[in-house]
Scaffold this active site. Structure first.
Site, PDB file in Angstrom:
ATOM      1  N   THR A 173     -15.252  78.270 124.037  1.00  0.00           N
ATOM      2  CA  THR A 173     -15.958  78.064 125.302  1.00  0.00           C
ATOM      3  C   THR A 173     -16.414  76.613 125.423  1.00  0.00           C
ATOM      4  O   THR A 173     -16.259  75.993 126.480  1.00  0.00           O
ATOM      5  CB  THR A 173     -17.149  79.029 125.383  1.00  0.00           C
ATOM      6  OG1 THR A 173     -16.659  80.337 125.167  1.00  0.00           O
ATOM      7  CG2 THR A 173     -17.821  78.948 126.733  1.00  0.00           C
ATOM      8  N   GLY A 229     -12.459  85.461 121.415  1.00  0.00           N
ATOM      9  CA  GLY A 229     -11.625  85.243 120.225  1.00  0.00           C
ATOM     10  C   GLY A 229     -11.436  86.504 119.413  1.00  0.00           C
ATOM     11  O   GLY A 229     -12.059  87.540 119.662  1.00  0.00           O
ATOM     12  N   ASN A 265     -21.714  84.434 116.996  1.00  0.00           N
ATOM     13  CA  ASN A 265     -21.923  83.320 117.928  1.00  0.00           C
ATOM     14  C   ASN A 265     -23.145  83.623 118.802  1.00  0.00           C
ATOM     15  O   ASN A 265     -23.238  84.707 119.373  1.00  0.00           O
ATOM     16  CB  ASN A 265     -20.657  83.199 118.806  1.00  0.00           C
ATOM     17  CG  ASN A 265     -20.731  82.028 119.764  1.00  0.00           C
ATOM     18  OD1 ASN A 265     -21.782  81.377 119.891  1.00  0.00           O
ATOM     19  ND2 ASN A 265     -19.633  81.771 120.436  1.00  0.00           N
ATOM     20  N   GLU A 283     -11.765  89.221 116.911  1.00  0.00           N
ATOM     21  CA  GLU A 283     -13.020  89.706 116.351  1.00  0.00           C
ATOM     22  C   GLU A 283     -12.782  90.728 115.262  1.00  0.00           C
ATOM     23  O   GLU A 283     -12.055  91.706 115.443  1.00  0.00           O
ATOM     24  CB  GLU A 283     -13.881  90.336 117.452  1.00  0.00           C
ATOM     25  CG  GLU A 283     -14.645  89.287 118.212  1.00  0.00           C
ATOM     26  CD  GLU A 283     -15.486  89.844 119.330  1.00  0.00           C
ATOM     27  OE1 GLU A 283     -15.442  91.068 119.570  1.00  0.00           O
ATOM     28  OE2 GLU A 283     -16.186  89.049 119.993  1.00  0.00           O
ATOM     29  N   SER A 326     -21.854  84.033 122.663  1.00  0.00           N
ATOM     30  CA  SER A 326     -20.492  84.529 122.629  1.00  0.00           C
ATOM     31  C   SER A 326     -20.078  85.047 124.000  1.00  0.00           C
ATOM     32  O   SER A 326     -20.813  85.773 124.659  1.00  0.00           O
ATOM     33  CB  SER A 326     -20.417  85.650 121.601  1.00  0.00           C
ATOM     34  OG  SER A 326     -19.111  86.152 121.568  1.00  0.00           O
ATOM     35  N   SER A 327     -18.877  84.635 124.422  1.00  0.00           N
ATOM     36  CA  SER A 327     -18.393  85.121 125.720  1.00  0.00           C
ATOM     37  C   SER A 327     -17.979  86.572 125.533  1.00  0.00           C
ATOM     38  O   SER A 327     -17.165  86.882 124.669  1.00  0.00           O
ATOM     39  CB  SER A 327     -17.180  84.316 126.170  1.00  0.00           C
ATOM     40  OG  SER A 327     -17.376  82.963 125.873  1.00  0.00           O
ATOM     41  N   SER A 378     -14.004  84.342 117.401  1.00  0.00           N
ATOM     42  CA  SER A 378     -15.279  84.273 118.104  1.00  0.00           C
ATOM     43  C   SER A 378     -16.165  83.260 117.382  1.00  0.00           C
ATOM     44  O   SER A 378     -16.308  83.307 116.164  1.00  0.00           O
ATOM     45  CB  SER A 378     -15.923  85.667 118.075  1.00  0.00           C
ATOM     46  OG  SER A 378     -17.175  85.569 118.687  1.00  0.00           O
ATOM     47  N   GLY A 379     -16.720  82.347 118.151  1.00  0.00           N
ATOM     48  CA  GLY A 379     -17.617  81.352 117.561  1.00  0.00           C
ATOM     49  C   GLY A 379     -16.883  80.117 117.056  1.00  0.00           C
ATOM     50  O   GLY A 379     -17.495  79.227 116.482  1.00  0.00           O
TER      51      GLY A 379
END
Ligand SMILES: Nc1ncnc2c1ncn2[C@@H]1O[C@H](COP(=O)(O)OP(=O)(O)O)[C@@H](O)[C@H]1O
Ligand SMILES: [Mg+2]
Length: 1107
Positions: A112, A387, A157, A389, A160-161, A107-108
């Site tokens: 994306t 991502g 993030n 996590e 973050s998605s 993540s981050g």
């Protein structure tokens, strides 16, 4: 000339990890760091792109960069995500291979962002046009909408998605985008009701409150203040670098572009508002007699507003928060909810509401962006899934997310590591196996249908009896205890009994990317994802169109007692489908790495990167890549592709494809270590080798194209030239003709001018000569005339002189002779010579006179009054007498020619003259008239046969007269007949005799002096005819009638001639009375004839026009 570039040019570190020397983890990290420090965030491992998150914007995504990477070979330029996107797009467009772009990383790490770069690159290089641009715009604008509703700030993030996203972009055969399909995976809906510390709820809540107009907020019954809403965490409500208000406008705009209607947007916002309101509903306990607490809504205001927004009956919802209907064995039972259950119900409703809204949004976007045609489509899938996590506190969501990442890693391993190595073995290529960690075992731990963690969870959820998170953990502890990657305090594996880092209510999984500690709390509930039926039914009853659609199970007509599939089950199924889908496509990898945990630029935390490099298996990736062959291809397509590079294989190779490829490579003198012959494929070790082949092919194709072009151009030019030549000949011919015509005309006209000048000159010359000649001639003739004149005059003068002389001589001679004669004569006849000469002279003169008169005698006509002039005065009387005698003689001669008839006529004429000359004005007009007598042709006209036979004597005169009526003076036509003895008046038409008068009975006849034809025949009184009275008649031939009447008397026996009275007034004895007829001169009113009018009993007035 085109400058060939390579990724080796100006390289910082090494651009492709395959080239790294020595191959060690340190060198790997060092290389990444070096490149990162120089803002080179992309590095290749063969065709895999490693992307480091720079945490700052770099100027490497410009339109110029897009152009730079467009249609270039992968290794031609320094590593870039655009190179991968271009490679993938071209492979899709030119080789018809469906593609998927797998973006993985924590993540981050920048997944994306990477997915957006890929999409924007593809959008920039694919076809253009109004329709295509609209599709592109819609595809790109779906991002901000989904991000607003599906992204949130997390500790890792800021954007973050919180959902997995897989987007298929569909293209037509030309590579123009047609549309797309988005699949979403498990939105982290727990975030709606609760956010970990330092994190936020989904962006849309903040965006709506900051960005919406006052008016909109009022409509949605919202307050701008975040702190008013329980569901919005306050500690990081505003995030640095995030402009919520601006983003709201962007989202609204994007929604409009994607195709949302205004009312749809409104509905969506209403639902978002409803979620916020829902969070504010609080409950208080109310004690019941049975000892249980029952929940009650504390402050009903928010509930009321929410119900108003969604059109829900407030009491229904209120009840749903206090009671729960349980159906068991066909029985319905209502149980009360305590406060905790009420909160649970509220949050479940909020989470469901939001996640269903999100799924609806995805479907709605899909509806807008779906391809309109049903033709064959090429697909490029872009996978941007949350991502890996590892949080402090990891729950069900992290478990699911990490499971998904395990699966993706699995695919990566499958395709890049295992599959590759296996292929070498399959193809019989010499190969030393490379060790790598295969995470299939972890996937199995989670997803195994029999004893996988998800299966255990489902089993627990479905199991009757008390089910709690603890019972679930117990189950895991028994079932998974033996698993290498499963760790738990209570597991049978005594290894962890003393591990204090492992709390009792947790289990730990050694994921491929590291160990993650999961707290079991909430696992069961989240997996169940239960929403009390009373609530879904309450939602279904809402008047709000959208909310009704979101809760179809609330429809009482469709009560389904079966439990809905659990969240874990659903996710596993959808991940399974996704994996299958990805396996059908050609994968392209972007492996994202985050350089630090602080979201900071310039910081490169070695350990963090090292960890990611390890779990991503990047080192193994390099090893396999280095040991193996960069490229492989079945013999047939390989031969097909490169056959033009060798004479033996071009244009057709007869024989097995492998043999063909061998011939080809031998011919090209490719070093033997660069390739290996597999069973069905050729393996090319080095990408450069492949590119050199490609380059040669391109060159060859170019040459071929040039050849075709050359021949075609030659042909075109030649045909064009021939045409031009032909046309030129035609044009030239026409032009020459025209020019010659023009020239001829010029020459002709000049010739004419010359000619005319010369002719003119000649003519003038001739004229001059002629004139000269003429003048000369004239002069000559004049001179000669003058000369002749002079001569003649001279001659005349001489002759005259001579004549005069002769005459004078003659005269003199005559005189002399006379003198001589007279002298002589005197001598002899002197006595009566004078008398004799006189008599002789008179005689001679008389002779000469008569002879001359004979010659000049006038004509014999008696009217000729001419007479020659008298020559001698002494003959005057004689001359007059001779004239008289001659006239009389001439008259006698003339009369002697007359016949008897003519004589009578002249007699009559003479008589007429005697009677009327100078007495009656009518007379002169009668002089010229011959007295014909019979004017009605009495003997010939058959009409008067009877009349003719009635008259015995010869008719002397027959004419038409008017008999004047005494009463009115008007005339009636009558035939007037005259014989020697009588006169008759007869009817003009029938010829019947009306009156007959013997001539002796006539006493006289009266006429006027005027120019009229009236005459009155007077009858002797006492005669037989007297009874009838006198006749007043009128005739144009009055003179002839009266003359004839008068002359008859002269020839009668008694020689008594009729008396003729000429007077302008005379009496006429009609039968009884005497009437006076009076002639006056005047202008009659009608016509110019004579008019007769009766004036009174005694007077008839005749007016005669004056002459
Ligand atoms: N290529 C890049 N250039 C600049 N900033 C980037 C880039 N990639 C990521 N970032 C930054 O990192 C943040 C997180 O990236 P994101 O793609 O949302 O991560 P992920 O989707 O992997 O969780 C972004 O908001 C952005 O600020
Ligand atoms: Mg993301």
């Amino acid at each position: 000339m085109e400058v060939k570039t390579s990724l080796l040019d100006n390289m910082i570190g090494v651009g492709d990890m395959v080239l790294i020397e020595p191959l060690s983890e340190d060198a790997f990290i060092e290389n990444l760091k070096k490149r990162f420090d120089h803002n080179e965030i992309y590095t290749y491992i063969g065709s895999v792109v490693i992307s480091m998150n720079p945490y700052k914007s770099l100027p490497i995504y410009t339109a110029e960069k897009v152009e730079e990477y467009r249609n270039r070979n992968f290794y031609e330029l320094s590593p870039h995500i655009y190179a991968l996107a271009d490679e993938s797009y071209r492979s899709l467009r030119d080789q018809d291979k469906d593609q998927c772009i797998l973006i993985t990383g924590e993540s981050g790490a920048g997944k994306t962002e990477a997915s957006k770069f890929v999409m924007s690159y593809v959008a920039a290089v694919c076809g253009k046009g109004q329709e295509v641009n609209k599709v592109k715009e819609q595809l790109l604008q779906s991002n901000p909408v989904l991000e607003a509703f599906g992204n949130a700030k997390t500790v890792r993030n800021d954007n973050s998605s919180r959902f997995g996203k897989y987007m298929d972009i569909e293209f037509d055969f030309k590579g123009d985008p047609l549309g797309g399909v988005i699949s979403n995976y498990l939105l982290e809906k727990s975030r709606v009701v609760k956010q970990p510390r330092g994190e936020r709820n989904f962006h849309i809540f903040y965006q709506l409150l900051s960005g919406a107009s006052d008016d909109t907020l009022k409509k949605l019954k919202l307050d701008r203040d975040f702190s008013k809403y329980n569901y919005l965490s306050l500690d990081s409500a505003t995030v640095n670098g995030l402009d919520d208000a601006g983003s709201f406008r962007t989202v609204r705009n994007a929604m409009q572009i994607v195709g949302f209607m205004e009312d749809e947007v409104q509905s969506i916002l209403e639902l978002v508002a409803a979620v916020l309101k829902l969070g504010n509903i609080e409950f208080k306990p109310e004690s019941r007699c049975n000892g249980y607490d029952e929940s009650r809504v504390k402050d009903k205001n928010d509930l009321k507003e929410m119900c108003e927004l969604l059109g829900i009956d407030q009491s229904v919802l209120e009840r749903a928060f206090s009671y729960r209907t349980v159906e068991a064995k066909m029985e319905k039972m209502s149980t009360t909810l305590n406060v905790a259950q009420a909160y649970y119900a509220r949050d479940a409703l909020a989470k469901n509401l939001y996640s269903r809204l999100f799924s609806w949004l995805v479907n709605r976007i899909n509806e807008s962006i779906k391809a309109q045609t049903k033709t064959h489509k090429k697909v490029m899938g872009v996978l941007d899934i949350y991502g890996f996590e590892i949080f402090e506190d990891n729950s069900f969501e992290q478990f699911i997310i990490n499971y998904c990442n395990e699966k993706l890693q699995q695919i990566f391993i499958e395709l890049t590591l295992r599959e590759e190595q296996e292929e070498y073995v399959r193809e019989g290529i010499e190969w030393t196996n490379i060790e790598y960690f295969n995470n299939a075992i972890i996937c199995d731990l989670i997803e195994n249908n029999k004893n996988g963690i998800l299966a255990m969870l489902d089993e627990e959820c479905l199991r009757p009896g008390t089910v709690t998170d603890e019972t679930f953990l117990d189950k895991l502890n028994t079932v998974c205890a033996e698993h290498q990657h499963f760790e738990s305090r209570q597991s049978k594996n005594s290894k962890f009994l003393t591990d204090h880092s492992l709390p009792h209510n947790c289990f730990r999984i050694q994921h491929y990317a590291g160990k993650v500690l999961y707290r079991v709390e909430g696992f069961v509930d989240k997996n169940n994802d239960l929403l009390y039926r009373d609530l879904s039914q309450a939602m279904y009853k809402a008047k709000h169109g959208l909310i009704k659609v979101l809760f179809p199970e609330g429809n009482p007509a469709k009560v389904n007692l079966k439990r809905p599939p659990t969240a874990g089950f659903q996710f596993k199924a959808s991940v399974g489908t996704l994996m299958k889908n990805l396996l059908t496509k050609n994968p392209n990898y972007i492996r994202c790495i985050k350089p630090n945990d602080k979201k900071a630029a310039h910081i490169f935390t070695d350990s963090l990167v090292c960890h990611q490099v390890r779990y991503l298996g990047l080192m193994e990736n390099v090893r396999v890549r280095r040991a193996g062959y960069a490229f492989r291809q079945a013999y047939e397509p390989c031969l097909e592709r490169y056959k033009m590079l060798c004479k033996q294989t071009w244009p057709h190779w007869k024989g097995p494809a492998r043999k063909g490829v061998e011939v080809l490579l031998t011919d090209l003198q490719v070093p033997a270590e660069e390739f290996a012959y597999g069973r069905s494929k050729i393996f090319i070790r080095n990408p450069r080798m492949l590119f050199s082949l490609e380059e040669k092919r391109r060159q060859c194709l170019e040459n071929l194209a040039t050849l075709i072009q050359k021949i075609y151009r030659g042909w075109k030019c030649r045909t064009h030239f021939l045409l031009m030549k032909k046309s030129q000949v035609v044009v030239a011919a026409w032009y020459r003709r025209f020019a010659q015509q023009k020239k001829y005309q010029n020459i002709r006209s000049s010739a004419l001018v010359f000619q005319s000048f010369i002719r003119g000159w000649k003519a003038r010359k001739l004229l001059r000569e002629l004139k000269h000649k003429k003048r000369c001639e004239k002069a000559v003739s004049t001179i000669s005339a003058y000369w002749h004149g002079t001569q003649a005059r001279r001659e005349l003068k001489r002759l005259k002189e001579e004549a005069r002389r002769k005459h004078s001589v003659a005269v003199i001679w005559a005189y002399w002779l006379g003198l001589k004669v007279r002298r002589e004569y005197r001598k002899f006849f002197r006595a009566d010579a004078g008398k004799k000469i006189y008599a002789f002279t008179i005689q001679r003169i008389m002779q000469k006179y008569f002879l001359g008169l004979k010659k000049t005698m006038p004509s014999m006509s008696p009217v000729d009054k001419s007479w020659p002039a008298r020559p001698y005065g002494f003959l005057d009387r004689t001359h007059q007498e001779l004239r008289r005698i001659f006239h009389l003689w001439r008259c006698k001669k003339y009369r002697s020619q007359f016949t008897e008839e003519k004589k009578a006529t002249y007699k009559e004429k003479l008589a007429a003259s005697e009677l009327f000359k100078d007495k009656k004005a009518l007379y002169p007009s009668s002089v010229g008239q011959p007295f014909k007598g019979d004017y009605v042709e009495i003997t010939k006209n058959p009409k008067y046969q009877k009349l003719n036979s009635f008259v015995e004597d010869k008719v002397l005169l027959a004419d038409m007269v008017s008999k004047i009526n005494r009463a009115n003076g008007k005339g009636a036509p009558r035939v007037f007949l005259l014989t020697k003895k009588s006169l008759f008046l007869a009817d003009l038409k029938t010829g019947q005799v009306k009156a007959s008068v013997p001539l002796p009975d006539l006493s006289s006849v009266s006429v006027s002096t005027q120019n009229d034809g009236f005459f009155a025949l007077k009858i002797k009184e006492g005669s037989t005819s007297a009874a009838k009275g006198d006749f007043l008649l009128s005739s144009d031939r009055l003179i002839e009638i009266i003359t004839k009447l008068h002359c008859i008397g002269a020839t009668s026996a008694d020689k008594k001639q009729l008396k003729v009275d000429i007077s302008d007034e005379f009496l006429v004895q009609f039968k009884q009375d005497k009437v006076c007829v009076k002639f006056i001169q005047g202008t009659p009113k009608n016509g110019n004839g004579v008019a007769c009018k009766r004036k009174n009993n005694r007077l008839l007035e005749v007016s005669v026009p004056s002459p």
